[in-house]
Design a protein around this motif. Structure first.
Motif, PDB file in Angstrom:
ATOM      1  N   TRP A 150      -8.722   2.740   4.306  1.00 44.57           N
ATOM      2  CA  TRP A 150      -8.380   2.389   3.124  1.00 44.57           C
ATOM      3  C   TRP A 150      -7.440   1.300   2.764  1.00 44.57           C
ATOM      4  O   TRP A 150      -7.939   0.495   1.720  1.00 44.57           O
ATOM      5  N   LYS A 151      -6.852   0.883   3.716  1.00 41.39           N
ATOM      6  CA  LYS A 151      -6.071  -0.550   3.463  1.00 41.39           C
ATOM      7  C   LYS A 151      -6.749  -1.877   3.573  1.00 41.39           C
ATOM      8  O   LYS A 151      -6.803  -2.462   2.838  1.00 41.39           O
ATOM      9  N   LEU A 189      -5.980  13.171   6.911  1.00 40.57           N
ATOM     10  CA  LEU A 189      -5.469  11.762   6.889  1.00 40.57           C
ATOM     11  C   LEU A 189      -5.133  11.158   8.285  1.00 40.57           C
ATOM     12  O   LEU A 189      -4.076  11.744   8.819  1.00 40.57           O
ATOM     13  N   THR A 190      -5.895  10.350   8.974  1.00 41.27           N
ATOM     14  CA  THR A 190      -5.604   9.971  10.270  1.00 41.27           C
ATOM     15  C   THR A 190      -5.186   8.556  10.184  1.00 41.27           C
ATOM     16  O   THR A 190      -5.516   7.798   9.231  1.00 41.27           O
ATOM     17  N   PRO A 191      -4.443   7.944  11.194  1.00 44.51           N
ATOM     18  CA  PRO A 191      -4.101   6.453  11.007  1.00 44.51           C
ATOM     19  C   PRO A 191      -5.416   5.523  11.034  1.00 44.51           C
ATOM     20  O   PRO A 191      -5.343   4.652  10.304  1.00 44.51           O
ATOM     21  N   LYS A 224      -8.062   6.336   9.121  1.00 43.91           N
ATOM     22  CA  LYS A 224      -8.604   6.440   7.685  1.00 43.91           C
ATOM     23  C   LYS A 224      -7.617   5.649   6.930  1.00 43.91           C
ATOM     24  O   LYS A 224      -8.051   4.824   5.719  1.00 43.91           O
ATOM     25  N   VAL A 225      -6.325   5.575   7.083  1.00 45.59           N
ATOM     26  CA  VAL A 225      -5.453   4.951   6.357  1.00 45.59           C
ATOM     27  C   VAL A 225      -5.619   3.291   6.798  1.00 45.59           C
ATOM     28  O   VAL A 225      -5.456   2.774   5.622  1.00 45.59           O
ATOM     29  N   PHE A 273       0.723  -1.200   0.045  1.00 47.16           N
ATOM     30  CA  PHE A 273       0.087   0.039   0.086  1.00 47.16           C
ATOM     31  C   PHE A 273       0.946   1.303   0.024  1.00 47.16           C
ATOM     32  O   PHE A 273       0.549   2.423   0.463  1.00 47.16           O
ATOM     33  N   ALA A 322      -3.541   9.710  -1.120  1.00 51.21           N
ATOM     34  CA  ALA A 322      -4.333  10.258   0.008  1.00 51.21           C
ATOM     35  C   ALA A 322      -3.663  11.751   0.059  1.00 51.21           C
ATOM     36  O   ALA A 322      -4.038  12.333   1.446  1.00 51.21           O
ATOM     37  N   LEU A 335      -0.778   4.372  -1.540  1.00 52.37           N
ATOM     38  CA  LEU A 335      -2.002   4.809  -0.672  1.00 52.37           C
ATOM     39  C   LEU A 335      -1.556   6.136  -0.283  1.00 52.37           C
ATOM     40  O   LEU A 335      -2.483   7.104  -0.465  1.00 52.37           O
ATOM     41  N   GLU A 336      -0.588   6.314   0.299  1.00 49.58           N
ATOM     42  CA  GLU A 336      -0.200   7.595   1.093  1.00 49.58           C
ATOM     43  C   GLU A 336      -0.235   8.606  -0.196  1.00 49.58           C
ATOM     44  O   GLU A 336      -0.505   9.549   0.129  1.00 49.58           O
TER      45      GLU A 336
END
Length: 164
Positions: free
Chosen positions: A105-106, A97-99, A101-102, A84, A91, A87-88
């Motif tokens: 998304w993952k 973007l918080t942990p 949310k990450v 991923f 986004a 992904l960063e």
């Protein structure tokens, strides 16, 4: 008919969402960029087929989706990125973007492609069930069932992640 300027405006305003849709299908930054680029070319070439200006966004989304599928089929022997890292980058525009949310998304990207795409189209692109039906050429009941299955799969994945 939609003018070139109107189409360009719709694409520009929804660039991140369209890229996200392509990425949700391809799971690969380069393939997503290729799909989006090809979809933009096709959209301009076939813009005269857009009958209802209000449906331009869903029409372009279906072109992006179809081009993403084509790329996957063309490169079926290529290994898709399973990590991923992209992904960063995807986004990066999101300042909130918080942990959590990450993590979410993952989990979304771990879902099968059909679930990922439905969740993305409905919740991120805000396409209605009827608009999604047109993209997939499927009955409303089928899309509702698939969306429910996708939500359930995501919920299960999130619960499993909380237990770890």
């Amino acid at each position: 008919m939609v003018t070139k300027e109107e189409l360009a405006e719709v694409i520009s305003e929804n660039r991140s969402l369209l890229y996200g849709l392509a990425y949700s299908v391809t799971k690969n930054r380069h393939d997503a960029e290729d799909a989006l680029g090809q979809a933009v070319v096709i959209s301009f070439e076939k813009r005269e087929t857009i009958v209802n200006k209000e449906k331009t966004k869903s029409w372009v989304s279906s072109v992006v989706y179809n081009e993403s599928l084509k790329i996957i089929k063309e490169r079926k022997n290529a290994e898709l990125i399973e990590n991923f890292d992209d992904l960063e980058e995807f986004a990066i525009e999101d300042k909130n973007l918080t942990p959590d949310k990450v993590f979410t998304w993952k989990k979304i990207f771990e879902l099968p492609e059909n679930h990922r795409t439905l969740l993305f189209m409905h919740y991120i692109e805000d396409l209605s069930i009827k608009e999604i039906c047109k993209v997939f050429s499927a009955p409303e009941g089928t899309i509702k069932t698939r969306l429910r299955q996708a939500r359930k799969a995501l919920e299960t994945g999130l619960k499993e992640g909380d237990e770890k």
